[in-house]
Design an enzyme around this catalytic site. Structure first.
Site, PDB file in Angstrom:
ATOM      1  CB  SER A  75      -0.890   0.117   1.209  1.00 62.31           C
ATOM      2  OG  SER A  75      -1.756  -0.877   1.224  1.00 62.31           O
ATOM      3  CB  CYS A  76       3.881   2.542   0.138  1.00 62.35           C
ATOM      4  SG  CYS A  76       5.072   1.403  -0.492  1.00 62.35           S
ATOM      5  N   GLY A  77       2.754   2.276  -3.162  1.00 62.28           N
ATOM      6  CA  GLY A  77       2.409   2.664  -4.447  1.00 62.28           C
ATOM      7  C   GLY A  77       3.478   1.794  -5.266  1.00 62.28           C
ATOM      8  CB  SER A 136       4.571  -7.759  -7.333  1.00 61.91           C
ATOM      9  OG  SER A 136       6.085  -8.443  -7.271  1.00 61.91           O
ATOM     10  CG  ASP A 195       0.513  -0.870 -10.199  1.00 67.20           C
ATOM     11  OD1 ASP A 195       0.900   0.313 -10.597  1.00 67.20           O
ATOM     12  OD2 ASP A 195       0.138  -0.773  -9.085  1.00 67.20           O
TER      13      ASP A 195
END
Ligand code: MEV
Length: 326
Positions: free
Chosen positions: A112-114, A120, A161
């Site tokens: 949860s930090c970008g 992944s 992502d």
């Protein structure tokens, strides 16, 4: 018995976050913080151990197509949705009699930090299923399946992502569905020689969706997005680390104007610009990560100053995951 390992990298957005939501381009890059999947033989079921979450899942292969995901929380849901999606994808193409396996998943990536930890994990889970069953599918297909998982679990997602993690490279994101891999280009070659620090500055105080909504209400958003778009257009033409760093700082200033930075993030960006070539917030903001293009001669001073600021974590990164065992 141990069968093998599959891995996937994580990602940072180098330029263009937020504006990309409104159709402007962005540049993303895979970094070598990885999710690892260790595959072992299994008698009957698929058993997945999520080491970081302390959870274990046992799945009867026959029941996977009918799995009801409603009652699971998001960490587990990504993995279950990934397994269900790849089973259904393969069944639709005539495959059957899948092999059971045991999978231990662990990750270097803070969540949860970008950094794209969910993409992944999804990529690792699907690659392990394919590897166990000795099936290979084109990256483009793999990308589509992983993106559908992100969309199903999050409700809304951009391709950034998933595509960056699967192509393990530098990507130009054209819009929320379309991208181009920049391997071999002038920008790719320049970035290949760069040393980055990914600084996890502080926990994010707001969710991505909330920040995107706030930005949508910003009175000057159109003008700011246009300026960010111009920076993204210039990036592909830069020739030096100085120019690249300068564009990072300019992009950060615009993100600050959009209201998604924090005072601690600004302090880290200021240090990154003082001791390195440049720095910026990366991702949705409201806390999270800063990426710094370092000057190796001044790295020690930079690391010392970051320590004094009490940031959560500092990772040294180059472009992409070094080896890929698929
Ligand atoms: C979040 O990592 C990046 C944003 O541009 C949102 C998105 O592209 O989905 C803020």
């Amino acid at each position: 018995a141990f069968v093998g390992t599959v891995e996937a990298p994580s990602k940072v957005i180098l330029f263009g976050e937020h504006a990309v939501v409104e159709g402007y381009g962005a540049i993303s890059m895979a970094v070598d913080l990885r999710t690892r999947g260790k595959i072992f033989e299994s008698e009957k079921d698929i058993v997945i151990n999520l080491k970081d979450l302390g959870r274990s899942l046992t799945l009867d292969i026959e029941n996977i197509p009918k799995l009801d995901l409603k009652n699971y929380n998001s960490g587990v849901k990504y993995v279950l949705c990934a397994i269900k999606s790849i089973v259904n994808y393969l069944k639709d193409r005539g495959y059957e009699d899948f092999k059971p396996f045991k999978l231990d998943i662990s990750s270097d990536i803070p969540i949860s930090c970008g950094l794209g930890s969910s993409a992944s994990v999804v990529a690792t889970t699907i690659k392990s299923f394919l590897s166990t069953n000795a099936i290979s599918i084109p990256k483009k297909e793999l990308c589509k399946i992983c993106f559908s998982v992100e969309k199903e679990v999050q409700g809304r997602a951009s391709i950034t992502d998933t595509a960056t993690v699967i192509y393990n490279s530098v990507l130009k994101i054209k819009n929320s569905n379309d991208f181009e891999v920049l391997k071999g280009t002038k920008l790719y070659k320049l970035l290949k020689g760069c040393h980055f620090l990914v600084v996890h500055v502080e926990k994010r105080k707001k969710k991505t969706a909330e920040l995107v909504k706030e930005v949508a209400e910003h009175p000057r958003k159109e003008e700011i997005f246009r300026s960010i778009g111009k920076i993204v257009d210039k990036v592909e033409e830069v020739s030096t680390w100085e120019e690249l760093g300068c564009l990072m700082v300019k992009n950060h200033e615009l993100l600050r104007e959009l209201g998604v930075s924090t005072s601690k993030i600004d302090k880290v960006v200021e240090l990154g610009s003082r001791y390195g070539y440049g720095a910026k917030l990366s991702g949705a903001g409201g806390g999270g990560i800063v990426i710094i293009l370092t000057d190796e001669d001044r790295r020690e001073e930079l690391l010392k100053s970051l320590k004094e600021l009490e940031v959560l974590d500092v990772f040294e990164c180059k472009v992409g995951m070094k080896s890929e065992n698929q």
